[in-house]
Design an enzyme around this catalytic site. Structure first.
Site, mmCIF file in Angstrom:
data_model
loop_
_atom_site.group_PDB
_atom_site.id
_atom_site.type_symbol
_atom_site.label_atom_id
_atom_site.label_comp_id
_atom_site.label_asym_id
_atom_site.label_seq_id
_atom_site.Cartn_x
_atom_site.Cartn_y
_atom_site.Cartn_z
ATOM 1 N N CYS A 114 0.825 -1.217 0.000
ATOM 2 C CA CYS A 114 0.000 0.000 0.000
ATOM 3 C C CYS A 114 0.857 1.265 0.000
ATOM 4 O O CYS A 114 0.409 2.316 -0.448
ATOM 5 C CB CYS A 114 -0.930 0.014 1.206
ATOM 6 N N HIS A 276 -4.055 6.902 1.091
ATOM 7 C CA HIS A 276 -4.187 5.570 0.491
ATOM 8 C C HIS A 276 -5.603 5.069 0.783
ATOM 9 O O HIS A 276 -6.079 5.156 1.920
ATOM 10 C CB HIS A 276 -3.148 4.615 1.084
ATOM 11 N N ASN A 306 -10.048 -1.005 -2.681
ATOM 12 C CA ASN A 306 -8.651 -0.737 -2.326
ATOM 13 C C ASN A 306 -7.769 -1.292 -3.444
ATOM 14 O O ASN A 306 -7.737 -2.504 -3.664
ATOM 15 C CB ASN A 306 -8.364 -1.430 -0.989
HETATM 16 N N1 ACO Z 1 -19.513 -9.984 4.648
HETATM 17 C C1 ACO Z 1 -20.273 -10.298 5.687
HETATM 18 N N2 ACO Z 1 -19.788 -10.647 6.899
HETATM 19 C C2 ACO Z 1 -18.449 -10.660 7.040
HETATM 20 C C3 ACO Z 1 -17.587 -10.317 5.978
HETATM 21 C C4 ACO Z 1 -18.169 -9.999 4.735
HETATM 22 N N3 ACO Z 1 -17.428 -9.665 3.672
HETATM 23 N N4 ACO Z 1 -16.313 -10.426 6.415
HETATM 24 C C5 ACO Z 1 -16.359 -10.794 7.700
HETATM 25 N N5 ACO Z 1 -17.645 -10.938 8.071
HETATM 26 C C6 ACO Z 1 -18.163 -11.308 9.384
HETATM 27 C C7 ACO Z 1 -17.236 -12.262 10.103
HETATM 28 O O1 ACO Z 1 -17.472 -13.595 9.761
HETATM 29 C C8 ACO Z 1 -17.561 -11.968 11.541
HETATM 30 O O2 ACO Z 1 -18.764 -12.600 11.871
HETATM 31 P P1 ACO Z 1 -18.992 -13.210 13.340
HETATM 32 O O3 ACO Z 1 -18.872 -12.051 14.291
HETATM 33 O O4 ACO Z 1 -20.362 -13.793 13.258
HETATM 34 O O5 ACO Z 1 -17.897 -14.202 13.528
HETATM 35 C C9 ACO Z 1 -17.807 -10.476 11.536
HETATM 36 O O6 ACO Z 1 -18.192 -10.141 10.188
HETATM 37 C C10 ACO Z 1 -16.596 -9.684 11.918
HETATM 38 O O7 ACO Z 1 -15.493 -10.192 11.180
HETATM 39 P P2 ACO Z 1 -14.050 -9.647 11.273
HETATM 40 O O8 ACO Z 1 -13.166 -10.404 10.368
HETATM 41 O O9 ACO Z 1 -13.690 -9.532 12.724
HETATM 42 O O10 ACO Z 1 -14.279 -8.252 10.621
HETATM 43 P P3 ACO Z 1 -14.069 -6.810 11.228
HETATM 44 O O11 ACO Z 1 -15.266 -6.396 11.987
HETATM 45 O O12 ACO Z 1 -12.724 -6.688 11.828
HETATM 46 O O13 ACO Z 1 -14.068 -5.990 9.880
HETATM 47 C C11 ACO Z 1 -12.517 -5.048 8.376
HETATM 48 C C12 ACO Z 1 -13.161 -6.332 8.853
HETATM 49 C C13 ACO Z 1 -13.564 -4.188 7.712
HETATM 50 C C14 ACO Z 1 -11.475 -5.425 7.375
HETATM 51 C C15 ACO Z 1 -11.928 -4.347 9.608
HETATM 52 O O14 ACO Z 1 -11.084 -5.198 10.317
HETATM 53 C C16 ACO Z 1 -11.181 -3.147 9.248
HETATM 54 O O15 ACO Z 1 -11.748 -2.099 9.056
HETATM 55 N N6 ACO Z 1 -9.842 -3.282 9.164
HETATM 56 C C17 ACO Z 1 -8.996 -2.203 8.762
HETATM 57 C C18 ACO Z 1 -7.997 -2.720 7.819
HETATM 58 C C19 ACO Z 1 -8.384 -2.529 6.400
HETATM 59 O O16 ACO Z 1 -9.372 -1.980 6.027
HETATM 60 N N7 ACO Z 1 -7.502 -2.990 5.571
HETATM 61 C C20 ACO Z 1 -7.662 -2.777 4.179
HETATM 62 C C21 ACO Z 1 -6.592 -3.421 3.439
HETATM 63 S S1 ACO Z 1 -5.033 -3.218 4.118
HETATM 64 C C22 ACO Z 1 -4.459 -1.718 3.715
HETATM 65 O O17 ACO Z 1 -4.710 -1.214 2.669
HETATM 66 C C23 ACO Z 1 -3.666 -1.028 4.722
#
Ligand code: ACO
Length: 349
Positions: A114, A276, A306
């Site tokens: 990134c 980014h 992204n």
């Molecule tokens: N659709 C529906 N449900 C989903 C999805 C999806 N695509 N993905 C995960 N879930 C569900 C999971 O199964 C989980 O369900 P559960 O609670 O019943 O077990 C729940 O949603 C939460 O899952 P997590 O994997 O813990 O997801 P989180 O709430 O952390 O959200 C996300 C994921 C959006 C990526 C978050 O962690 C975040 O904002 N991270 C920041 C990092 C980022 O955005 N990186 C981008 C790329 S890296 C970069 O460019 C730097």
């Protein structure tokens, strides 16, 4: 002092638009979850064949060169940033040199995910400032759609990424009031495995010493990419999302403030911040931390997802094409990503 300017900028995104609902045919997901967590409404996917990270980069480069008033023959050096290269090796830089029938110039590939574009820009800036080169082509391009886990298992990562490319031509600026004011690069390898694609690779972490003891060298060589790894989704990107979020919202404001301080400027001086496009929630957090108005920040993750190394040049190009960046504006680029690596660049347009 000799400065480097962006003499031309271009972008290319594939035609195929993939909505959040379209992803439902592969995995259990929904539009509300994706929009709420990431801000993404749709992304673009490249054609399965004939359209690669290199070909998209070439299209963006053609636009950038046209706008800079240069031809492929004028370019002295290529810097290509990507995490989704056409081949494991060689890199995409030489493929651009071939595709554009360029002179036998140097071609460097940058692997900073990134932060790839800011790292690449920084390298190009040093070559221009030193007087070594006069026309450098910097490309950020990704074809993520060919390397994601489209099953429900991979949905937390796969829904985030899209394909596309952005490119700039760097040249010496006419005066020291214009161009790149400074670049700031950082890394912290402690968290290398929190946002990574482990295989194919030479780490052999997937195997225990005991398991490896049963194999001879020829068999171990075959483990570079084995059926076992594929069965266990080891060939797909892994992300510890919450850890990435927590670190990004600290390091991005920090590195922007570092760039501003180095130039005796404040957030109020920024005309346009191009973060980014990792996740709209991260961009909004950074904006709030710095106290920036909406018109001081450009986000387009909603349309493109992204695109990793391509996200900054695509967003920068789009903001410029929409007339949101004018001559003399202070533009700030900032990134955070796998490595972890992060960086910023401050430039006077
Ligand atoms: N659709 C529906 N449900 C989903 C999805 C999806 N695509 N993905 C995960 N879930 C569900 C999971 O199964 C989980 O369900 P559960 O609670 O019943 O077990 C729940 O949603 C939460 O899952 P997590 O994997 O813990 O997801 P989180 O709430 O952390 O959200 C996300 C994921 C959006 C990526 C978050 O962690 C975040 O904002 N991270 C920041 C990092 C980022 O955005 N990186 C981008 C790329 S890296 C970069 O460019 C730097």
């Amino acid at each position: 002092m000799l400065r480097t300017k962006i003499a031309g900028i271009g972008m290319y995104v594939p035609e195929q638009v993939v909505s959040n609902d379209d992803l439902k045919k592969y995995m259990d997901t929904n539009d509300a979850w994706i929009q709420e967590r990431t801000g993404i409404k749709e992304r673009r996917y490249a054609k399965r064949t004939g359209e690669t990270t290199t070909t998209m980069g070439v299209e963006a480069a053609k636009k950038a060169m046209e706008r800079a008033g240069t031809t492929a023959q004028d370019i002295d050096f290529i810097i290509f940033a990507t995490l989704s290269p056409d081949y494991y090796f060689p890199g995409c830089g030489v493929l651009v040199q071939r595709a554009l029938k360029m002179k036998e110039i140097g071609a460097l590939d940058v692997r900073n995910q990134c932060s790839g574009f800011i790292y690449a820009l920084s390298v190009g800036d040093q070559f221009i400032k030193s007087g070594m080169y006069k026309n450098i082509l910097v490309i950020g391009s990704e074809k993520h759609s060919f390397g994601l886990d489209f099953s429900t298992r991979g949905r937390n990562v796969s829904v985030i990424f899209g394909d596309g490319a952005g490119a700039v031509v760097l040249q010496p600026a006419e005066n020291d009031k214009q161009g790149i004011l400074s670049t700031h690069l950082h890394s912290d390898g402690e968290s290398a495995e929190l946002l990574a694609m482990y295989n194919p690779g030479t780490h052999a972490n997937y195997w225990t010493e005991k398991q490896l003891a049963d194999f001879d060298d020829a068999e171990i060589a075959n483990m570079f990419m084995s059926h076992n790894m594929i069965d266990n989704a080891q060939n797909f990107p892994f992300m510890d999302g919450p850890s990435v979020f927590k670190k990004a919202v600290v390091k991005m404001p920090e590195v922007i403030m570092e760039a501003l301080a180095a130039n005796q400027l404040t957030p109020a001086d920024i005309n346009m911040l191009i973060p980014h496009q990792a996740n709209l929630r991260i961009s909004q957090f950074v904006q709030n931390q710095l106290g920036l108005r909406d018109d001081q920040v450009h986000n387009n993750i909603q349309q493109y997802g992204n695109t990793t190394a391509a996200s900054i040049p695509i967003a920068l190009c789009e903001a410029w094409e929409k007339g949101k960046i004018k001559e003399g504006d202070l533009v700030c680029l900032a990134s955070f990503g796998s490595g972890f690596t992060w960086g910023s660049a401050l430039l006077r347009w």
